[in-house]
Design a protein around this motif. Structure first.
Motif, PDB file in Angstrom:
ATOM      1  N   LYS A 106       0.832  -1.186  -0.066  1.00 23.97           N
ATOM      2  CA  LYS A 106       0.251  -0.111  -0.006  1.00 23.97           C
ATOM      3  C   LYS A 106       0.639   1.324   0.038  1.00 23.97           C
ATOM      4  CE  LYS A 106      -3.908   2.174   2.508  1.00 23.97           C
ATOM      5  NZ  LYS A 106      -4.900   2.273   3.418  1.00 23.97           N
ATOM      6  N   ILE A 107       0.464   2.290  -0.730  1.00 20.00           N
ATOM      7  CA  ILE A 107       1.117   3.536  -0.751  1.00 20.00           C
ATOM      8  C   ILE A 107       0.210   4.661  -0.529  1.00 20.00           C
ATOM      9  CG2 ILE A 107       2.485   5.055  -2.079  1.00 20.00           C
ATOM     10  CD1 ILE A 107       3.114   2.967  -4.062  1.00 20.00           C
ATOM     11  N   SER A 108       0.129   5.561   0.446  1.00 20.05           N
ATOM     12  CA  SER A 108      -0.711   6.579   0.605  1.00 20.05           C
ATOM     13  C   SER A 108       0.029   7.870   0.840  1.00 20.05           C
ATOM     14  CB  SER A 108      -1.196   6.259   2.115  1.00 20.05           C
ATOM     15  OG  SER A 108      -1.988   5.058   2.349  1.00 20.05           O
ATOM     16  N   TYR A 109      -0.506   8.706   0.090  1.00 18.87           N
ATOM     17  CA  TYR A 109      -0.196  10.166   0.062  1.00 18.87           C
ATOM     18  C   TYR A 109      -1.338  11.092   0.534  1.00 18.87           C
ATOM     19  CZ  TYR A 109       2.691   8.186  -3.535  1.00 18.87           C
ATOM     20  OH  TYR A 109       3.645   7.314  -4.512  1.00 18.87           O
ATOM     21  N   LYS A 110      -1.013  11.757   1.470  1.00 22.80           N
ATOM     22  CA  LYS A 110      -1.906  13.041   2.002  1.00 22.80           C
ATOM     23  C   LYS A 110      -1.045  14.121   2.152  1.00 22.80           C
ATOM     24  CE  LYS A 110      -2.996  12.624   6.565  1.00 22.80           C
ATOM     25  NZ  LYS A 110      -3.709  12.005   7.792  1.00 22.80           N
TER      26      LYS A 110
END
Lengths: 229, 519
Positions: free
Chosen positions: A184-188
């Motif tokens: 999983k990759i998350s950008y915020k």
């Protein structure tokens, strides 16, 4: 000599960045954005991802309704490139100093389009083999902070979590150490108004994968320049 | 009495007009492919700042050109350039042919590369894009071979280059695309579909041996176009040669040498040509299009000449003819960079085009002081969907070096403006439509399928690899950014250049050029 080669192979295997297991994945993209007009926008789509040691394949997975619509829009030969429908086939030739080639395959008209290196960016490839092959360049992980390591109880995979904050953006990666792929990759962005998540599901691996580039059948060979009017 | 006076005045005006007309024996026509008004502004700012000027900005006369084709609101390069070269409006994809010519598909049959598309239904036929009767219903091929019928589908119309040949002037075609691409082809070839580039090449070459009747030599070229410089070897080399696109084994480069041409393939050989010893030149520097000027400059080992180099040599060779010459110079890859929504490469190619114009002006000032016998026209064939948005602060070498290629910065705070979601800087340059580089991002991503780009910065948006965001995301059928239907500028200087003022339909440019040059 044999000894030397043996250690060379070992060093390649354990260096961690050259090769990884062959896998077939479904990549799920999910972005959420709060806009200044008060609306909330979500976007979701899936890609098929397949890799072996020298090839990476991306193709969009169309929902059945859209697939039907696309098929009804077929022309005998597209005058312009149809990037959305076209799969991207990236090949690394290890016998030629790692030369990377990119071809687009459009299943609708069965064209296989060679893209010159200079035009990689025009079709959405920045030329970074590691980014394509690993979905997230492993060297980027070195610049991030490892915050957790664990073994997934269900799959048994060893997972590491990395985090970083840069350019007003928080990034987190759950890295599958065994498959050398992010789970999983998350950008915020810092104020939380824009979030993008990329998660993968393993379809198959090793000998079980179906390599799309080996099942293309008869194709029409074209060149990217043919589409520039 | 009044009637007599009117007659005298009319005769005087007519005489005056004709006294000026025809005095330009040197005709230089510069065509920036896709170089619409906003692209000009963008390039000017990038090179010289908002208050600066490109070289062609300084030409003495300016006008506007309406570019629609016979069947389309927004033209492609084939009918738009053909309008300039023939004065006739024609359908999209048609090259220098009568207005009743339909653009048949170019996909001739080939056993080597064909496929069965019977299983994929064909749902409609554009009236100007007809499937050729010579085609098998189940096979198509990728070789750029003409499928134009040899009769019953219009015919050729005379080009200004052919008029120049007939008048004993020398002629030249210089481009950064393949020399068989639509714009250069419209000066010397006649074909129902621009994609038949093998036959377009054959029409240039006396005794080419092309068995396709459409590829018969264009006899209106007399002893041939004198200077041909650009890319496109693949349409001249025999099918046995690597990278060739020909179906036959004719080596058109060898035929041209037999026909008296000096054939060169790199910038050194071009530079070494002595004009007095070579009155006919064929220079094919790449297999397909020549490199974008940005990439040519980046590649230290590039063997390609610049557009300015080619223009300079062409003038040196052509000016030996005391009758004068017609030279067409195309900045052909401006259009391609814009299709790719790639502003940096578009700027570099526009600057290269502008430099070539200045090279020509300087050279002609020596050959023909005061340009008393020279007409120079600079224009574009169509627009693109590019726009400059935001109330961006002006470019500045210190405070805002990325300038127009950067993100929009607030005039008061000097900091980046933020886009709709109030979080992300946005670029000044945007396009009305186009591809989103394969992702569902905002079109500016460079990563596969839009995996991640991060916030935009000046460094990202001014890089050559950057692709601008688009408003309308083409999903199928026409992925690259389209041409624009807006008017384009026309600039001119020299003898009779005042003819090119005001707003004119593109076919009128041909008439005014004839008047200006006496052709």
């Amino acid at each position: 000599m044999l000894k030397l080669n043996f250690f060379l192979v070992l060093s390649v295997i354990f260096s961690g960045s050259l090769f990884a297991q062959s896998v077939s994945l479904t990549i799920h993209y999910d972005s959420q954005a709060y806009l200044s007009d008060g609306s909330y926008q979500t976007t979701q789509f899936d890609d098929l991802f397949v890799r072996d040691q020298q090839n990476v394949w991306f193709s969009r997975i169309f929902p059945p309704l859209l697939e039907k619509l696309h098929n009804n829009q077929v022309e005998p030969i597209n005058k312009h490139l149809d990037l959305t429908s076209s799969a991207r086939w990236i090949h690394k030739d290890n016998s030629t100093k790692g030369e990377i080639t990119l071809k687009l395959f459009n299943p609708k008209d069965r064209t296989l389009v060679s893209v010159p290196k200079i035009e990689f960016g025009s079709v959405g490839f920045d030329g970074n083999w590691d980014r394509a092959y690993f979905l997230f360049p492993p060297e980027y992980l070195k610049k991030m902070k490892k915050t957790e390591s664990k073994q997934d109880k269900l799959t048994g995979y060893n997972l590491d979590r990395y985090e970083s904050v840069a350019n007003n953006q928080e990034t987190s990666v759950v890295w599958n150490r065994d498959l050398k792929i992010p789970e999983k990759i998350s950008y915020k962005n810092k104020n939380g108004l824009l979030i993008r998540n990329i998660s993968v599901t393993v379809n198959s691996k090793d000998l079980a994968i179906i390599k799309p580039w080996e099942t293309l059948g008869k194709t029409i060979q074209r060149e990217y320049e043919d589409y520039l009017d | 009495m009044l009637k007599t006076k009117l007659l005298v005045v009319t005769l005087f005006l007519t005489t005056t007009t004709f006294a000026n007309a025809g005095s330009a024996k040197y005709v230089l026509f510069f065509l920036g492919d896709g170089m619409g008004p906003v692209n000009v502004t963008m390039s000017r700012i990038a090179k010289y700042g908002e208050a600066g000027s490109l070289n062609f900005d300084k030409l003495s006369n300016t006008g506007r050109v309406r570019t629609y084709s016979l069947d389309a609101q927004t033209t492609d390069s084939a009918p738009s350039m053909s309008a300039y070269t023939t004065g006739v409006k024609m359908n999209n994809d048609v090259i220098s042919s009568t207005d009743n010519t339909l653009a048949f598909f170019n996909y001739g049959t080939s056993s080597a590369q064909s496929y069965n598309y019977a299983s994929t239904p064909y749902t409609g036929i554009n009236s100007s894009f007809v499937v050729g009767t010579s085609l098998s219903p189940t096979t198509v091929a990728v070789k750029p071979e003409s499928a134009c019928p040899t009769s019953g589908n219009g015919g050729p119309v005379t080009t200004i280059l052919e008029l120049a040949k007939a008048a004993g002037r020398s002629t030249g075609v210089v481009t950064t695309t393949r020399v068989t691409h639509a714009t250069p082809a419209a000066t010397y070839a006649h074909i129902c579909n621009r994609d038949g580039e093998n036959q377009i090449a054959s029409q240039l070459v006396k005794n080419s041996g092309d068995a396709n009747p459409v590829g018969a030599y264009n006899t209106a070229l007399g002893n041939g176009v004198d200077v041909i410089l650009g890319g496109g070897r693949r349409h001249f080399l025999p099918s046995t040669a690597s990278g060739s696109k020909r179906l036959d084994t004719n080596d058109l480069t060898a035929k041209m040498v037999t026909n008296g041409y000096t054939y060169v393939t790199d910038k050194t050989a071009l530079a070494n040509i002595v004009p007095s010893a070579s009155t006919k030149i064929l220079g094919l520097f790449t297999a397909s299009h020549m490199s974008y000027d940005y990439d040519r400059q980046q590649n230290q080992s590039s063997t390609e000449p610049s557009l300015s180099d080619m223009t300079s040599k062409a003038i040196d060779v052509l000016a030996q003819n005391s009758n004068g010459f017609y030279l067409m110079v195309e900045g052909g890859r401006i259009d391609h960079a814009l299709h790719d929504t790639n502003p940096t490469r578009a700027v570099y190619d526009t600057i290269a085009f502008d430099t070539a114009i200045q090279t020509a002006l300087t050279k002609m000032a020596t050959i023909d002081p005061g340009l008393a016998n020279t007409i120079v026209v600079v224009t574009a064939d169509h627009d693109h969907t590019i726009s400059l948005g935001g109330y961006a602060m002006r470019s500045d070498p210190v405070r805002n070096p990325a300038g127009v290629l950067g993100v929009s910065k607030n005039v008061a705070t000097k900091r980046p403006d933020l886009s709709t979601n109030d979080v992300s800087p946005f670029p000044i340059i945007n396009f009305g439509n186009g591809a989103t580089s394969g992702g569902t991002d905002d079109g500016s991503t460079n990563s596969l399928r839009g995996i991640n780009r991060g916030a935009l910065t000046d460094a990202i948006t001014s890089a050559a690899s950057y692709h601008s965001p688009v408003a309308v995301n083409f999903s199928t059928g026409a992925e690259s950014e389209s041409h624009g239907g807006g008017d384009v500028w026309i600039y001119s200087t020299g003898a009779n250049s005042n003819l090119f003022k005001g707003t004119m339909v593109n076919t009128e440019v041909f008439n005014r050029l004839r008047t200006a040059s006496g052709l």
